[in-house]
Design an enzyme around this catalytic site. Sequence first.
Site, PDB file in Angstrom:
ATOM      1  N   CYS A 115     -49.574 -52.333  33.785  1.00  0.00           N
ATOM      2  CA  CYS A 115     -49.128 -53.050  32.578  1.00  0.00           C
ATOM      3  C   CYS A 115     -50.241 -53.163  31.548  1.00  0.00           C
ATOM      4  CB  CYS A 115     -48.621 -54.430  32.958  1.00  0.00           C
ATOM      5  SG  CYS A 115     -47.122 -54.323  33.950  1.00  0.00           S
ATOM      6  N   HIS A 256     -49.232 -59.400  27.257  1.00  0.00           N
ATOM      7  CA  HIS A 256     -48.289 -58.630  28.070  1.00  0.00           C
ATOM      8  C   HIS A 256     -47.143 -59.546  28.495  1.00  0.00           C
ATOM      9  CE1 HIS A 256     -46.450 -56.098  30.908  1.00  0.00           C
ATOM     10  NE2 HIS A 256     -46.830 -56.799  31.947  1.00  0.00           N
ATOM     11  N   ASN A 286     -39.962 -56.974  31.199  1.00  0.00           N
ATOM     12  CA  ASN A 286     -41.303 -56.380  31.282  1.00  0.00           C
ATOM     13  C   ASN A 286     -41.181 -54.866  31.131  1.00  0.00           C
ATOM     14  OD1 ASN A 286     -43.776 -55.373  32.056  1.00  0.00           O
ATOM     15  ND2 ASN A 286     -43.979 -56.662  33.873  1.00  0.00           N
TER      16      ASN A 286
HETATM   17  O1  UT7 Z   1     -46.500 -56.935  34.920  1.00  0.00           O
HETATM   18  C1  UT7 Z   1     -47.383 -56.727  35.984  1.00  0.00           C
HETATM   19  C2  UT7 Z   1     -47.870 -58.004  36.488  1.00  0.00           C
HETATM   20  N1  UT7 Z   1     -46.806 -58.726  37.115  1.00  0.00           N
HETATM   21  C3  UT7 Z   1     -46.719 -60.048  36.998  1.00  0.00           C
HETATM   22  O2  UT7 Z   1     -47.500 -60.660  36.301  1.00  0.00           O
HETATM   23  C4  UT7 Z   1     -45.675 -60.758  37.802  1.00  0.00           C
HETATM   24  C5  UT7 Z   1     -46.229 -62.017  38.413  1.00  0.00           C
HETATM   25  N2  UT7 Z   1     -45.295 -62.716  39.287  1.00  0.00           N
HETATM   26  C6  UT7 Z   1     -44.190 -63.367  38.813  1.00  0.00           C
HETATM   27  O3  UT7 Z   1     -43.888 -63.327  37.647  1.00  0.00           O
HETATM   28  C7  UT7 Z   1     -43.403 -64.207  39.772  1.00  0.00           C
HETATM   29  O4  UT7 Z   1     -44.129 -64.350  40.964  1.00  0.00           O
HETATM   30  C8  UT7 Z   1     -41.997 -63.644  40.100  1.00  0.00           C
HETATM   31  C9  UT7 Z   1     -41.115 -63.769  38.891  1.00  0.00           C
HETATM   32  C10 UT7 Z   1     -42.087 -62.196  40.541  1.00  0.00           C
HETATM   33  C11 UT7 Z   1     -41.344 -64.472  41.220  1.00  0.00           C
HETATM   34  O5  UT7 Z   1     -41.316 -65.845  40.839  1.00  0.00           O
HETATM   35  P1  UT7 Z   1     -41.877 -66.967  41.832  1.00  0.00           P
HETATM   36  O6  UT7 Z   1     -41.666 -68.250  41.160  1.00  0.00           O
HETATM   37  O7  UT7 Z   1     -43.274 -66.591  42.194  1.00  0.00           O
HETATM   38  O8  UT7 Z   1     -40.898 -66.857  43.045  1.00  0.00           O
HETATM   39  P2  UT7 Z   1     -41.239 -66.574  44.582  1.00  0.00           P
HETATM   40  O9  UT7 Z   1     -41.505 -65.147  44.805  1.00  0.00           O
HETATM   41  O10 UT7 Z   1     -42.262 -67.570  45.048  1.00  0.00           O
HETATM   42  O11 UT7 Z   1     -39.872 -66.965  45.280  1.00  0.00           O
HETATM   43  C12 UT7 Z   1     -39.396 -68.337  45.281  1.00  0.00           C
HETATM   44  C13 UT7 Z   1     -38.011 -68.353  45.886  1.00  0.00           C
HETATM   45  C14 UT7 Z   1     -37.915 -67.587  47.191  1.00  0.00           C
HETATM   46  O12 UT7 Z   1     -36.988 -68.250  48.026  1.00  0.00           O
HETATM   47  P3  UT7 Z   1     -37.494 -69.198  49.216  1.00  0.00           P
HETATM   48  O13 UT7 Z   1     -38.339 -68.326  50.092  1.00  0.00           O
HETATM   49  O14 UT7 Z   1     -38.266 -70.291  48.571  1.00  0.00           O
HETATM   50  O15 UT7 Z   1     -36.215 -69.646  49.840  1.00  0.00           O
HETATM   51  C15 UT7 Z   1     -37.310 -66.264  46.771  1.00  0.00           C
HETATM   52  O16 UT7 Z   1     -36.603 -65.628  47.812  1.00  0.00           O
HETATM   53  O17 UT7 Z   1     -37.107 -67.725  44.976  1.00  0.00           O
HETATM   54  C16 UT7 Z   1     -36.388 -66.713  45.674  1.00  0.00           C
HETATM   55  N3  UT7 Z   1     -36.083 -65.666  44.733  1.00  0.00           N
HETATM   56  C17 UT7 Z   1     -34.968 -65.653  43.987  1.00  0.00           C
HETATM   57  N4  UT7 Z   1     -33.933 -66.502  43.911  1.00  0.00           N
HETATM   58  C18 UT7 Z   1     -32.952 -66.215  43.047  1.00  0.00           C
HETATM   59  C19 UT7 Z   1     -36.813 -64.559  44.429  1.00  0.00           C
HETATM   60  N5  UT7 Z   1     -36.193 -63.832  43.498  1.00  0.00           N
HETATM   61  C20 UT7 Z   1     -35.038 -64.481  43.202  1.00  0.00           C
HETATM   62  C21 UT7 Z   1     -33.981 -64.224  42.312  1.00  0.00           C
HETATM   63  N6  UT7 Z   1     -32.962 -65.117  42.272  1.00  0.00           N
HETATM   64  N7  UT7 Z   1     -33.948 -63.147  41.512  1.00  0.00           N
END
Ligand code: UT7
Length: 329
Positions: A115, A256, A286
């Site tokens: 990115c 970004h 993104n």
């Molecule tokens: O561009 C390159 C660089 N990339 C980035 O900067 C991305 C950085 N990371 C992020 O933006 C975030 O970490 C994400 C958007 C990818 C994920 O958000 P998060 O708040 O970190 O969520 P998480 O991975 O900690 O997941 C929290 C919960 C999980 O459920 P449990 O285990 O707490 O029951 C996931 O399974 O949210 C769940 N989850 C979802 N729920 C509904 C993950 N994706 C989804 C979804 N819909 N699409």
Amino acid sequence: MSKIHAKITAVEGYAPEDVITNDDLSKMVDTNDEWIMSRIGIKTRHILKGDKGPSDMAKIVVDRILQDKGISPEEIGLVICCTVTPDMPFPATANIVADKCGIKNGFGFDINAGCCGFVYGLTTATKYIEAGFVKKAIVIGAEKMTSIVNYEDRATCPIFGDAAAAVLLEATEEEGVGVIDEILHSDGVGVKHLHQVAGGSCHPASIETVTNRQHFIYQEGQAVFKWAVVKMAEVTEELLEKNNMQKSDIDYLLPHQANLRIIKATGDRLELKPEQVLVNIEDYGNTTSATIPMLMYQNRDKFKKGDNLILTAFGAGFTWGSILVKWAL
Ligand code: UT7
């Protein structure tokens, strides 16, 4: 003899018409609009359908730049295409775009810096211009991210979209405008957190790699989040200090677009007002290398000559960096 600088003299952007909404995604995986908007901040992402590639979108923006500026393709000395989703493994998408646009007198190559691609690409083109190697360069960010999105993985499929945007960079002897300075970083500690396993020479396409869905983006979201939320602000502070500038000297931040929470945290740490922090993630998601030039294209009418723009990104590698541009138009 006065020093040669590089200045941005044109910018263009394009995203395909077709979009995927949060409701569309909720029919494919267990997700919903509320989760995606509150955790990431995306409503729609554009999708390039069919057997088209980043070069097809890039051709549209490069042709527009050449036409609007009245520049013949032969005048372009360098084409850099920043992409993690090239049309094909080789040749470089930059060469394909150059061919499609009739650019025959220059040289070109791709940059894969995740990115952070556009930040790396703009820096590279600037150095060629400052060294007197080329007078006019095109730097493109072009991605068909939807070609590597696993629409069975709810953690990654809401994030990415397709787009292309490009700038024309020209040599100038005018002092005090253009690409002023930059700081780039990378750290291979990020390889394990954000990558695509298959399709390279270690794991070429096979029935197993396809069955195991290894040709798609793999991301450990939280690990990437922790780095991204710190590094874009940190490298920007480093850049300001290097140039004896204060946070209050920033006119606009072009960060970004990976997650609205990361964008807001970066703006807050840099003590910027919300209107100074440019955002388009809600409509585009993104688009990897295309986010920053697309932001520049959409907001170009706001910028005044001499405005201090900070372009900052964080991505796969890990890679991160920040560029200071004094708007020249
Ligand atoms: O561009 C390159 C660089 N990339 C980035 O900067 C991305 C950085 N990371 C992020 O933006 C975030 O970490 C994400 C958007 C990818 C994920 O958000 P998060 O708040 O970190 O969520 P998480 O991975 O900690 O997941 C929290 C919960 C999980 O459920 P449990 O285990 O707490 O029951 C996931 O399974 O949210 C769940 N989850 C979802 N729920 C509904 C993950 N994706 C989804 C979804 N819909 N699409």
